[in-house]
Write a protein that holds these residues in place. Structure first.
Motif, mmCIF file in Angstrom:
data_model
loop_
_atom_site.group_PDB
_atom_site.id
_atom_site.type_symbol
_atom_site.label_atom_id
_atom_site.label_comp_id
_atom_site.label_asym_id
_atom_site.label_seq_id
_atom_site.Cartn_x
_atom_site.Cartn_y
_atom_site.Cartn_z
ATOM 1 N N THR A 12 0.833 -1.208 0.000
ATOM 2 C CA THR A 12 0.000 0.000 0.000
ATOM 3 C C THR A 12 0.866 1.255 0.000
ATOM 4 N N GLN A 26 -7.369 0.195 -0.801
ATOM 5 C CA GLN A 26 -7.650 -1.058 -0.107
ATOM 6 C C GLN A 26 -8.935 -0.959 0.712
ATOM 7 N N ASP A 68 -5.676 -1.908 -5.049
ATOM 8 C CA ASP A 68 -5.010 -2.365 -3.827
ATOM 9 C C ASP A 68 -5.867 -3.430 -3.154
ATOM 10 N N GLU A 69 -5.426 -4.659 -3.219
ATOM 11 C CA GLU A 69 -6.134 -5.817 -2.666
ATOM 12 C C GLU A 69 -7.607 -5.824 -3.087
HETATM 13 MG MG LIG Z 1 -2.039 -2.852 2.064
#
Ligand SMILES: [Mg+2]
Ligand SMILES: Nc1ncnc2c1ncn2[C@@H]1O[C@H](COP(=O)(O)OP(=O)(O)O)[C@@H](O)[C@H]1O
Lengths: 258, 312
Positions: free
Chosen positions: B45, B85, B159-160
């Motif tokens: 991140t 995320q 992000d994820e």
């Molecule tokens: Mg992360």
């Protein structure tokens, strides 16, 4: 959008977003100042005012109108601007303006511009409400509006700083409650500082709010406790201080970027 | 071809003193799907946030499409879309307005047809008037993607994207990412699932403790990830690996009671049956045997120790 140019659409997006939030709650947003103002007139204007003589040839009820407007303007400016920037920080949605092609100036313009609009509207609603109770003649309407916007801008910039500094919603309330409201009440909102005995009169001159209220009252009635030039200079000095602080915030990323 | 993102010597030390990124250099190729694979806290991140302008780097430079992200941030950011995320949303905003807001923020003129197309592509069209707070978690994530795509970026960071998402939505997400890539968008996604990197990516970068330990074509990496380890629990401890077993790359445990053999599970000949035959020819008995897949942890450990050996 070409490189290096002003992102007016981005500024407009922020401004519109903030104004929509205001409009969603417009009735509570405007009802509060209308009711408060009316109460002030019932209490101060009728109950006390009838026993007070004119101040510098101005009827007491009319005399307190500029002070009432300023009091609300300070609070609304700080509240709207601090809330406006604190909310996205709290929600995490601040990632979006920070990752957008917006300069710090443009971000501030969007948030602070909306807060200035809201605070100024509330002050004008108070003025409109006041005309229902007393006769008000505004000697310098142009200056009155200019002063209103200038003071709103200054306090909104200050509110923006508070919104970035605050770690929670309680801290958001502290500054207006602990500093601004007392200074306003002691700043000649409801009386002329001429009536104060020494040394209080001199001490009061260290309260910056005195200059703002006095200058604003001059735009109505042409008379002031302190010189209008001094009032304007004090306002501009505070404005520049706020701008410098915001410049520092964006340069260092203070509480905005890690 | 010029890389679409070029990261040079990027380091980040947070205010607390934690070093989240250490001299990371990485080129992303135009049009690829790049997976950044690493455990929690690896710095994924942080890396993404620096490229997108949310976190300030301590050292190093990043260029997006040839534009420095600090000096020439307007040009750089116009090209980048970010799906963070966490699901950060304005709960009371309707889907349509929040997507239109994102487009405006990036300086693009309003374009209802474009937004309609994005919402339809993400199966959000029916929900365009719904407030975000009324949507499920999966739907909220789609809204975040719609916001990131609203300004038509060439580069998309996810992000994820599938953390905490159910299997069905995960499949949808993968299909969506492929469609985006086919339309010419470069995609950088982070994940801590090997399977996700395997399913999606053209190339994979492995990051651990702030260091980018390798960047490889997915297929090459999968061969590495396909390694297994055979452990033989010996009947009699031995002093050294016997001469007769030198064909196999065997290691003896410290207490000399176990023989270990690492092999490629995907290979035509793993070498396991022949090893067992040879051992029985040599009269080396074992009490038990086990095989295990190398886990992501093992791979990190072996990759980092490889690096250390090479550095030494
Ligand atoms: Mg992360
Ligand atoms: N704002 C921050 N301040 C201090 N440390 C942070 C901050 N953000 C992340 N970290 C630390 O940096 C490391 C990397 O975090 P992160 O980039 O979020 O990893 P990942 O996304 O791979 O899980 C972690 O140890 C995390 O605790």
């Amino acid at each position: 959008m070409s490189v290096g140019s002003f992102n007016h659409r981005g500024v407009w997006a922020i401004y519109r977003f903030e104004m929509y939030r205001f409009l969603r709650t417009i009735w509570t947003g405007l009802a509060t100042p209308v009711i408060t103002t009316s109460l002030y007139f019932v209490v101060f204007g009728s109950a006390i005012g009838s026993r007070m003589s004119d101040i510098g040839g101005v009827d007491y009820g009319a005399f307190i109108v500029p002070g009432l407007m300023m009091l609300s303007l300070f609070n609304e400016s700080i509240f709207n601007a601090s809330f406006g920037i604190h909310m996205p920080r709290f929600l995490g949605t601040i990632y979006e303006p920070l990752s957008a092609p917006l300069s710090p100036f443009e971000i501030v313009l969007g948030y602070v511009g909306a807060a200035v609009t809201k605070a100024t509207s509330v002050a004008l609603v108070i003025l409109a409400t006041a005309t229902l109770f007393v006769d008000i003649a505004i000697l310098h309407p142009g200056w009155m509006l200019a002063f209103l916007v200038l003071v709103a801008t200054t306090f909104c910039l200050f509110g923006f700083i508070v919104g970035i500094w605050a770690k929670g919603f309680e801290q958001l309330q502290i500054i207006p409650m602990l500093i601004v409201t007392p200074l306003t009440f002691l700043g000649g909102a409801f009386y002329s500082i001429e009536v104060l005995p020494e040394p209080w009169r001199t001490i009061t001159l260290f309260n910056p709010v005195v200059y703002l209220i006095s200058g604003f009252r001059w735009t109505f009635y042409g008379s002031a406790d302190v010189g209008v030039g001094v009032s304007l200079a004090a306002t501009f000095a505070f404005l520049l201080l706020c701008l410098a602080t915001i410049w520092w915030i964006f340069r260092t990323g203070y509480r905005l970027k890690s | 071809m010029q890389p679409v993102i070029s990261i040079r010597n990027l380091s980040k030390r947070y205010a607390g003193g934690h070093e989240a990124l250490k001299h990371v250099s990485l080129d992303i190729r135009r049009g690829e799907i790049f997976a950044l694979l690493g455990p929690n806290g690896a710095g994924k991140t942080t890396l993404i946030s620096i490229v997108c302008g949310i976190v300030t780097p301590s050292a190093g430079t990043v260029e997006a499409d040839g534009h420095d992200i600090v000096r020439d941030y307007r040009a750089a950011r116009t090209r980048i879309g970010l799906v963070p995320q966490e699901l950060h949303t304005d709960a009371f905003e309707p889907v349509w307005s929040t997507v239109a807001f994102s487009r405006g923020l990036f300086g693009k003129p309003s374009d209802s047809a474009k937004i309609e197309q994005i919402l339809r592509d993400l199966s959000l069209w029916d929900k365009r008037k719904a407030k975000i707070k009324e949507l499920s978690g999966g739907m909220k994530r789609r809204v975040m993607i719609a916001k990131a795509l609203a300004h038509e970026p060439d580069i998309l960071f996810l992000d994820e994207p599938t953390a905490g998402v159910d299997v069905e939505l995960r499949r949808d997400m993968w299909a969506l990412v492929r469609r985006l890539r086919d339309s010419g968008v470069t995609i950088i996604l982070t994940t801590h699932y090997i399977e996700e990197a395997e399913e999606m990516a053209d190339r994979v970068g492995v990051i651990s403790k702030g260091e980018l330990i390798l960047v490889e074509e997915k297929h090459a990496l999968m061969r590495k990830l396909g390694r297994k380890r055979l452990t033989l629990n010996l009947a009699e401890p031995m002093e050294t690996v016997p001469e007769g077993l030198s064909e196999w790359d065997l290691t003896l445990s410290d207490d000399r009671s176990e023989l270990r053999y690492e092999f490629d599970a995907n290979a035509e000949r793993t070498g396991v049956p022949s090893l067992l035959r040879r051992m029985s020819d040599l009269g080396i008995g074992f009490k038990d045997l086990a095989t295990e897949q190398s886990s992501l942890e093992d791979i990190f450990v072996s990759l980092t120790s490889d690096r250390r050996e090479r550095a030494a």
